[in-house]
Write a protein that holds these residues in place. Sequence first.
Motif, PDB file in Angstrom:
ATOM      1  N   CYS A   6       0.829  -1.214   0.000  1.00 44.96           N
ATOM      2  CA  CYS A   6       0.000   0.000   0.000  1.00 44.96           C
ATOM      3  C   CYS A   6       0.861   1.260   0.000  1.00 44.96           C
ATOM      4  N   LEU A   7       0.634   2.108  -1.011  1.00 46.44           N
ATOM      5  CA  LEU A   7       1.371   3.373  -1.149  1.00 46.44           C
ATOM      6  C   LEU A   7       1.224   4.238   0.103  1.00 46.44           C
ATOM      7  N   PHE A   8       0.003   4.363   0.620  1.00 45.10           N
ATOM      8  CA  PHE A   8      -0.193   5.284   1.743  1.00 45.10           C
ATOM      9  C   PHE A   8       0.346   4.696   3.055  1.00 45.10           C
ATOM     10  N   ARG A  31       0.025  16.919   1.537  1.00 44.21           N
ATOM     11  CA  ARG A  31      -0.491  17.563   0.325  1.00 44.21           C
ATOM     12  C   ARG A  31      -0.599  16.545  -0.807  1.00 44.21           C
ATOM     13  N   ASP A  32      -1.715  16.634  -1.547  1.00 42.14           N
ATOM     14  CA  ASP A  32      -1.909  15.767  -2.707  1.00 42.14           C
ATOM     15  C   ASP A  32      -0.857  16.120  -3.762  1.00 42.14           C
ATOM     16  N   ILE A  33      -0.283  15.098  -4.379  1.00 42.84           N
ATOM     17  CA  ILE A  33       0.770  15.289  -5.374  1.00 42.84           C
ATOM     18  C   ILE A  33       0.214  15.926  -6.657  1.00 42.84           C
ATOM     19  N   ASN A  34      -1.081  15.877  -6.849  1.00 45.70           N
ATOM     20  CA  ASN A  34      -1.725  16.424  -8.054  1.00 45.70           C
ATOM     21  C   ASN A  34      -2.885  17.322  -7.613  1.00 45.70           C
ATOM     22  N   PHE A  86     -14.535  11.533   0.156  1.00 45.16           N
ATOM     23  CA  PHE A  86     -14.006  10.171   0.270  1.00 45.16           C
ATOM     24  C   PHE A  86     -14.483   9.382  -0.943  1.00 45.16           C
ATOM     25  N   ASN A  87     -13.679   9.320  -1.977  1.00 48.31           N
ATOM     26  CA  ASN A  87     -14.041   8.444  -3.086  1.00 48.31           C
ATOM     27  C   ASN A  87     -14.033   7.014  -2.566  1.00 48.31           C
ATOM     28  N   THR A  88     -15.097   6.280  -2.842  1.00 47.85           N
ATOM     29  CA  THR A  88     -15.271   4.953  -2.252  1.00 47.85           C
ATOM     30  C   THR A  88     -15.663   3.981  -3.349  1.00 47.85           C
ATOM     31  N   VAL A  92     -16.218   5.212  -8.774  1.00 41.96           N
ATOM     32  CA  VAL A  92     -16.403   6.652  -8.531  1.00 41.96           C
ATOM     33  C   VAL A  92     -15.062   7.372  -8.426  1.00 41.96           C
ATOM     34  N   GLY A  93     -13.985   6.678  -8.797  1.00 39.34           N
ATOM     35  CA  GLY A  93     -12.704   7.366  -8.911  1.00 39.34           C
ATOM     36  C   GLY A  93     -11.678   7.050  -7.849  1.00 39.34           C
ATOM     37  N   GLN A  94     -11.983   6.110  -6.915  1.00 40.97           N
ATOM     38  CA  GLN A  94     -10.943   5.784  -5.929  1.00 40.97           C
ATOM     39  C   GLN A  94      -9.816   5.040  -6.642  1.00 40.97           C
ATOM     40  N   SER A  95      -8.594   5.528  -6.444  1.00 40.66           N
ATOM     41  CA  SER A  95      -7.437   4.912  -7.100  1.00 40.66           C
ATOM     42  C   SER A  95      -6.421   4.374  -6.104  1.00 40.66           C
ATOM     43  N   VAL A  96      -6.481   4.843  -4.862  1.00 43.59           N
ATOM     44  CA  VAL A  96      -5.589   4.331  -3.809  1.00 43.59           C
ATOM     45  C   VAL A  96      -6.500   3.719  -2.740  1.00 43.59           C
ATOM     46  N   PHE A  97      -6.264   2.438  -2.452  1.00 43.49           N
ATOM     47  CA  PHE A  97      -7.196   1.713  -1.580  1.00 43.49           C
ATOM     48  C   PHE A  97      -6.680   1.635  -0.140  1.00 43.49           C
ATOM     49  N   VAL A  99      -7.971   4.272   2.889  1.00 42.45           N
ATOM     50  CA  VAL A  99      -8.935   5.365   3.013  1.00 42.45           C
ATOM     51  C   VAL A  99      -8.225   6.712   3.177  1.00 42.45           C
ATOM     52  N   HIS A 100      -8.754   7.705   2.452  1.00 41.06           N
ATOM     53  CA  HIS A 100      -8.193   9.056   2.532  1.00 41.06           C
ATOM     54  C   HIS A 100      -9.314  10.057   2.297  1.00 41.06           C
ATOM     55  N   GLY A 101      -9.356  11.070   3.139  1.00 41.21           N
ATOM     56  CA  GLY A 101     -10.274  12.182   2.927  1.00 41.21           C
ATOM     57  C   GLY A 101      -9.535  13.274   2.189  1.00 41.21           C
ATOM     58  N   HIS A 102     -10.112  13.701   1.059  1.00 39.75           N
ATOM     59  CA  HIS A 102      -9.555  14.854   0.336  1.00 39.75           C
ATOM     60  C   HIS A 102     -10.105  16.114   1.008  1.00 39.75           C
ATOM     61  N   VAL A 103      -9.252  16.957   1.561  1.00 42.31           N
ATOM     62  CA  VAL A 103      -9.661  18.271   2.076  1.00 42.31           C
ATOM     63  C   VAL A 103      -9.351  19.279   0.973  1.00 42.31           C
TER      64      VAL A 103
HETATM   65  P1  AMP Z   1      -8.449   8.825  -5.082  1.00 43.35           P
HETATM   66  O1  AMP Z   1      -8.495   8.898  -6.584  1.00 43.35           O
HETATM   67  O2  AMP Z   1      -9.646   9.373  -4.388  1.00 43.35           O
HETATM   68  O3  AMP Z   1      -8.098   7.411  -4.633  1.00 43.35           O
HETATM   69  O4  AMP Z   1      -7.264   9.776  -4.633  1.00 43.35           O
HETATM   70  C1  AMP Z   1      -5.935   9.386  -4.618  1.00 43.35           C
HETATM   71  C2  AMP Z   1      -5.141  10.654  -4.556  1.00 43.35           C
HETATM   72  O5  AMP Z   1      -3.818  10.340  -4.150  1.00 43.35           O
HETATM   73  C3  AMP Z   1      -5.022  11.399  -5.884  1.00 43.35           C
HETATM   74  O6  AMP Z   1      -5.598  12.707  -5.745  1.00 43.35           O
HETATM   75  C4  AMP Z   1      -3.530  11.440  -6.155  1.00 43.35           C
HETATM   76  O7  AMP Z   1      -3.113  12.640  -6.761  1.00 43.35           O
HETATM   77  C5  AMP Z   1      -2.965  11.266  -4.749  1.00 43.35           C
HETATM   78  N1  AMP Z   1      -1.627  10.694  -4.699  1.00 43.35           N
HETATM   79  C6  AMP Z   1      -1.174   9.582  -5.305  1.00 43.35           C
HETATM   80  N2  AMP Z   1       0.104   9.346  -4.976  1.00 43.35           N
HETATM   81  C7  AMP Z   1       0.464  10.323  -4.101  1.00 43.35           C
HETATM   82  C8  AMP Z   1       1.668  10.626  -3.407  1.00 43.35           C
HETATM   83  N3  AMP Z   1       2.769   9.865  -3.513  1.00 43.35           N
HETATM   84  N4  AMP Z   1       1.693  11.721  -2.608  1.00 43.35           N
HETATM   85  C9  AMP Z   1       0.579  12.512  -2.499  1.00 43.35           C
HETATM   86  N5  AMP Z   1      -0.581  12.264  -3.129  1.00 43.35           N
HETATM   87  C10 AMP Z   1      -0.644  11.193  -3.933  1.00 43.35           C
END
Ligand code: AMP
Length: 114
Positions: A6-8, A31-34, A86-88, A92-97, A99-103
């Motif tokens: 897991c990346l996170f 901070r989100d990387i993007n 919280f993309n779930t 619906v766009g969750q890419s990292v599994f 859990v993370h809240g986007h603020v």
């Molecule tokens: P989600 O698509 O809701 O799963 O959000 C995943 C978020 O993680 C995206 O907004 C990515 O830009 C962010 N992200 C991915 N890798 C990293 C990283 N190494 N550091 C910070 N944010 C990241």
Amino acid sequence: MTSADCLFCKIVAGEIPATLVAETADTVAFRDINAQAPTHVLVIPREHHRDIAAMAAADPCLTGRLAADAAAVAAQDGLTGFRLVFNTGAEVGQSVFHVHGHVLGGREFRWPPG
Ligand code: AMP
């Protein structure tokens, strides 16, 4: 509880760099990387849960603390209003599994989201 791939979890462990903005005993915020807004911070639990539904079922108190920590991050960035997302699920766009809240804040937002 961590997941080896897991990346996170790796960010929590300090194995992958991130721009941390806050840490508590339970959560890490970085901070989100993007970034999609002037403030775009991800608030995550140190424990691995795949999404908000799984975490809320397993540990409602931790879920509440994460929400409070997200609000504290928004206040720290000077926001009076913010969006907490919280993309779930991949559909619906969750890419990292993990859990993370986007603020999100610091610009105008539209509703409904796209
Ligand atoms: P989600 O698509 O809701 O799963 O959000 C995943 C978020 O993680 C995206 O907004 C990515 O830009 C962010 N992200 C991915 N890798 C990293 C990283 N190494 N550091 C910070 N944010 C990241």
